[in-house]
Write a protein that holds these residues in place. Structure first.
Motif, PDB file in Angstrom:
ATOM      1  N   CYS A  52      78.462  44.402  10.857  1.00 38.12           N
ATOM      2  CA  CYS A  52      78.762  45.832  10.840  1.00 38.12           C
ATOM      3  C   CYS A  52      80.269  46.005  10.947  1.00 38.12           C
ATOM      4  CB  CYS A  52      78.114  46.535  12.023  1.00 38.12           C
ATOM      5  SG  CYS A  52      76.353  46.724  11.815  1.00 38.12           S
ATOM      6  N   THR A  54      81.919  49.207  10.898  1.00 38.44           N
ATOM      7  CA  THR A  54      82.245  50.357  11.729  1.00 38.44           C
ATOM      8  C   THR A  54      80.968  51.170  11.892  1.00 38.44           C
ATOM      9  OG1 THR A  54      83.810  52.179  12.077  1.00 38.44           O
ATOM     10  CG2 THR A  54      82.995  51.886   9.838  1.00 38.44           C
ATOM     11  N   PHE A  55      81.038  52.212  12.708  1.00 37.05           N
ATOM     12  CA  PHE A  55      79.875  53.076  12.888  1.00 37.05           C
ATOM     13  C   PHE A  55      80.293  54.514  12.660  1.00 37.05           C
ATOM     14  CE2 PHE A  55      78.585  49.207  14.866  1.00 37.05           C
ATOM     15  CZ  PHE A  55      77.221  49.149  14.646  1.00 37.05           C
ATOM     16  N   SER A  56      79.556  55.217  11.810  1.00 34.47           N
ATOM     17  CA  SER A  56      79.922  56.586  11.497  1.00 34.47           C
ATOM     18  C   SER A  56      79.483  57.515  12.628  1.00 34.47           C
ATOM     19  CB  SER A  56      79.296  56.998  10.169  1.00 34.47           C
ATOM     20  OG  SER A  56      77.927  56.670  10.167  1.00 34.47           O
ATOM     21  N   ALA A  57      79.863  58.771  12.525  1.00 32.41           N
ATOM     22  CA  ALA A  57      79.615  59.725  13.606  1.00 32.41           C
ATOM     23  C   ALA A  57      78.127  59.929  13.874  1.00 32.41           C
ATOM     24  CB  ALA A  57      80.284  61.061  13.278  1.00 32.41           C
ATOM     25  N   ASP A  58      77.265  59.540  12.932  1.00 33.15           N
ATOM     26  CA  ASP A  58      75.830  59.637  13.189  1.00 33.15           C
ATOM     27  C   ASP A  58      75.307  58.358  13.852  1.00 33.15           C
ATOM     28  OD1 ASP A  58      75.897  57.882  11.061  1.00 33.15           O
ATOM     29  OD2 ASP A  58      75.188  59.344   9.603  1.00 33.15           O
ATOM     30  N   GLY A  59      76.216  57.447  14.181  1.00 33.85           N
ATOM     31  CA  GLY A  59      75.828  56.252  14.923  1.00 33.85           C
ATOM     32  C   GLY A  59      75.303  55.125  14.057  1.00 33.85           C
ATOM     33  N   ARG A  60      75.314  55.322  12.731  1.00 32.72           N
ATOM     34  CA  ARG A  60      74.769  54.273  11.867  1.00 32.72           C
ATOM     35  C   ARG A  60      75.846  53.271  11.472  1.00 32.72           C
ATOM     36  NH1 ARG A  60      71.813  56.742   6.937  1.00 32.72           N
ATOM     37  NH2 ARG A  60      73.897  57.629   6.670  1.00 32.72           N
ATOM     38  N   ILE A  62      78.128  50.990   9.294  1.00 34.54           N
ATOM     39  CA  ILE A  62      78.685  50.966   7.943  1.00 34.54           C
ATOM     40  C   ILE A  62      79.092  49.532   7.664  1.00 34.54           C
ATOM     41  CG2 ILE A  62      80.549  51.728   6.422  1.00 34.54           C
ATOM     42  CD1 ILE A  62      80.788  54.241   8.054  1.00 34.54           C
TER      43      ILE A  62
END
Ligand code: SF4
Lengths: 495, 257
Positions: A52, A54-60, A62
């Motif tokens: 992974c 990074t993680f987007s603002a919805d927590g998923r 990327i």
């Protein structure tokens, strides 16, 4: 069809439009293939466990540059933002633009690779050709050796699908909706056949690529697959007639045995779709029960050798008579329970028909599917930790894949106690009702359904979103048309 | 009764091995011995009736301990010990010592004794180190300098730059790149189509990374644009984002600047 096209759109604007349009696709993992770098040329490698970035603002997570080739689409799927009948800004990338974005992001370690999906521009063939051209350029001109996931466009010529498969690591064809009826209703331009056919083609291509005959074969079990079941757990789909109907077309597609394209690898042969294929279905837009959904997933795993089935909680974007009005936000807890159950199918040796039944077609929202199963099968417990086989251990609430493996290893040199189990990561708060160590339970507990249920409900469950089970449960209770009322009545008695 | 002894050693695998050798050979009884790593100024509270010994690194002792682990325990045990020595846990020196005591008495089977707290500890240290290294494989960010060199700055808790080097050297074999550990002032340097090496970072010109070329600014913006538009508004969940990507990693990530 209304299409707004802005001339001279900058790459940044295109990227905004086409990543925004791709964001609902949930299959953003980069796992499944280990490949070292090119050595003396090229850029990139691939790591089987996935990374992974990074993680987007919805927590998923990327991990891939997830974009559409184009959002100019001739199809009109009711749930889709890019459907032909919507007035939205349209954009199309050139293959060169995608290649240079991928390479520049990859060099800076922003991403593991590319996830390329697309709307249907002009025709399915034209679109597939553009995507294939992009992948080929990325592999051959830019010498990119990192991860690529590419969608197969339903209805595209099998030869184009085949060619693309030689450049991609993973391919996916979205099932979109759990049953053919729902598909007809919400995605009028797609047919179950157009979706299952490329799926079967990719499966056959993978088998042949491994030097095995794809025809006259018995159900195919891959050596590297995570789950190798002992014989007594192996079984065919043993579902009741109502559910069999839902998986009928999947079973029928299994008999497609014709050869498809020209099985010929490009000069740099990375194998044909080496990381396998996945699919995705939208949950909550149509009235299927969890039982129907899990049975479909199970059939897909068994008949198509899929690596993953993804479930995507329905998000209301368009207003349409045939769509449910969901004001409460996407049914995230339901989605979460489906993923947990999916995990049980793939790694724990469970079958859909063990977890759910016609009389109980939906998961208990308050409890994870494994606890729920165990409570319904108290006659199989308690099990002796020092003796039970691996798959029996896996069925104990509080024991996961890692702790079961540790137990099997550690008990070779010692008789394990509860204290030892705790150190090895077993969640005793859940497990104590179901196990003995050297013949004894930790405390004298009543093995009785209501009692254990109420005890297990007191163990706080970690959920992947900022809500506890009780508020999420309120959210779900609004889905009355989906038979949750019945499930809730049952749960009610435990509250 | 034997007196208590504390062996202070240098903060490295070599230092720990030298201390293990000394603690082992003084026949004071393992229970009375303790290995401490000297980190910074603070040596902790001194206790009465305790002897404090400062261990000097010795090539000979290091070699002997290394060989003994290989021959009397196993290669796997050796790798576990190396992994544990990269940990930031201040008790790692003593943890390795305790693990080796069991290892030398029972041989290669030691790695299966997960119910033993000293063995479990070594596994935990390893897990912690490899988890962090795995995180940085994803969260590390390169920036392209004017000369085309890729430069990454990280501040890991554990000493992991050397664990990252093989991964990035394989992935970016045709690039010149530097990974700089700002907390330890060490770095990995990789030359195009060549091997990587590990070095003290004094030779790096850190002023250079402050200039950002126009191209770099542009790509930075593209990345931020992508990062923002790929998130689903209806599912926004900053808590989950924070669990998955703790704030301490974000300092060097352009999408959070
Ligand atoms: S094919 Fe359907 S789901 Fe895909 S972009 Fe077009 S309208 Fe949307």
């Amino acid at each position: 069809m209304s299409i707004i096209i802005q001339e001279d759109m900058t790459v940044q604007k295109k990227l905004e439009v086409l990543s925004d349009a791709a964001k609902y696709d949930v299959a953003c993992t980069s796992s499944g293939v280990d490949r070292s770098g090119g050595g003396s040329s090229g850029i990139g490698n691939s790591v089987a466990c996935g990374i992974c970035h990074t993680f987007s603002a919805d927590g998923r997570c990327i991990s891939l540059l997830k974009i559409l080739m184009t959002n100019e689409c001739i199809f009109d799927c009711k749930y889709c933002f890019n459907r032909a009948s919507n007035d939205v800004l349209r954009a199309t990338f050139t293959p060169e633009e995608i290649c240079s974005l991928t390479i520049e992001f990859y060099r800076r370690n922003y991403i593991e690779g590319l996830f390329l999906s697309s709307g249907v521009l002009k025709t399915p063939d034209h679109t597939m050709e553009l995507m294939c051209k992009t992948l080929r350029m990325l592999r051959e001109v830019y010498q990119f050796n990192g991860y690529i996931h590419c969608k197969a466009v339903p209805g595209a010529d099998p030869v184009l699908v085949e060619m693309t498969g030689w450049y991609a690591d993973r391919m996916s064809v979205n099932l979109e909706l759990p049953t053919a009826d729902s598909l007809r209703m919400l995605a009028p331009n797609k047919t179950r056949k157009n979706i299952l056919r490329p799926m079967k083609q990719i499966q056959i291509g993978r088998i042949e690529n491994k030097g095995k005959a794809a025809f006259n074969r018995l159900p195919f079990i891959e050596e590297e697959s995570a789950l190798v079941l002992p014989d007594n757990y192996k079984n065919n789909i043993a579902a009741p007639a109502s559910v069999l109907q839902d998986v009928q077309d999947i079973i029928a597609a299994d008999s497609i045995k014709s050869s498809f394209g020209v099985i010929k690898a490009p000069s740099i042969n990375r194998g044909f779709v080496p990381a396998g294929q996945s699919t995705q279905m939208i949950i909550g837009a149509t009235p299927e029960s969890d039982y129907q959904i899990m049975s479909v997933a199970e059939a897909l795993y068994q008949k198509f050798d899929l690596k993953r089935v993804f479930y995507s909680a329905y998000i209301s974007i368009n207003e349409d008579n045939s769509l449910p009005a969901v004001n409460q936000g996407p049914p995230l807890l339901r989605e979460h329970r489906l993923y947990q159950a999916d995990w049980l199918l793939r790694f724990y040796g469970f079958q859909a028909a063990e977890l759910l039944s016609e009389s109980r077609p939906n998961f208990n929202v308050l409890m994870d599917p494994k606890c729920n199963w165990a409570i319904g099968h108290l006659e199989q417990f308690p099990v002796e930790v020092n003796k039970a086989d691996y798959y029996t251990l896996l069925r104990v609430p509080g024991i996961g894949v890692k702790s079961a493996q540790r137990i099997v290893k550690a008990r070779k040199t010692a008789i394990l106690s509860f204290e030892d189990l705790k150190k090895m990561g077993v969640v005793l708060k859940r497990a104590i009702y179901f196990i003995t160590c050297a013949g004894r339970m930790m405390y004298p507990v009543k093995i009785e359904e209501n009692y254990i249920t109420s005890m297990l409900l007191r163990v706080k469950e970690k959920l992947p979103f900022d809500m506890d089970a009780s508020t999420a449960y309120k959210q779900l209770s609004l889905f009355d048309d989906m038979n949750f009322t019945a499930a809730n009545a049952q749960i009610g008695s435990f509250l | 009764m034997n007196s208590k002894k504390v062996y202070y050693c240098e903060d490295s695998l070599e230092g720990i091995f030298s201390a293990v050798y000394d603690a082992w050979s003084d026949r004071n009884g393992h229970a009375n011995n303790k290995i401490c790593i000297i980190s910074g100024e603070d040596l902790g509270d001194m206790e009465l009736f305790t002897e404090y010994i400062y261990v000097k690194n010795s090539e000979e002792k290091i070699g002997k301990v290394m060989k003994a682990i290989y021959n009397k325990i196993s290669e796997e045990a050796y790798e576990l010990v190396c992994g544990a020595s990269c940990s930031c846990d201040i008790t790692r020196g003593d943890a390795i010592y305790r693990f080796l005591i069991i290892g030398f008495s029972m041989g290669s089977g030691v790695v299966d004794c997960l119910y033993d707290k000293n063995v479990m500890k070594i596994f935990e240290l390893n897990r912690n180190v490899s988890n962090e290294a795995h995180h940085f494989k994803g969260f590390l960010r390169f920036q392209e300098l004017k000369e085309g060199i890729l430069f990454a700055k990280i501040a890991p808790k554990n000493d992991i730059v050397r664990l990252l080097a093989p991964h990035f050297s394989d992935r970016l074999s045709q690039e010149n790149f530097i990974i700089y550990d700002e907390s330890r002032n060490t770095a990995i340097i990789h030359r195009m189509a060549d091997q990587w090496f590990y070095t003290n970072a004094d030779l790096l010109d850190l002023e250079k990374i402050k200039e950002m070329t126009e191209k770099e600014q542009n790509i930075d913006n593209l990345w931020k644009a992508f990062f923002n538009s790929v998130s689903i508004k209806e599912r926004e969940n900053k808590g989950l984002q924070r669990n998955n990507l703790p704030l301490r990693f974000r300092g060097n990530m352009p999408e959070f600047r």
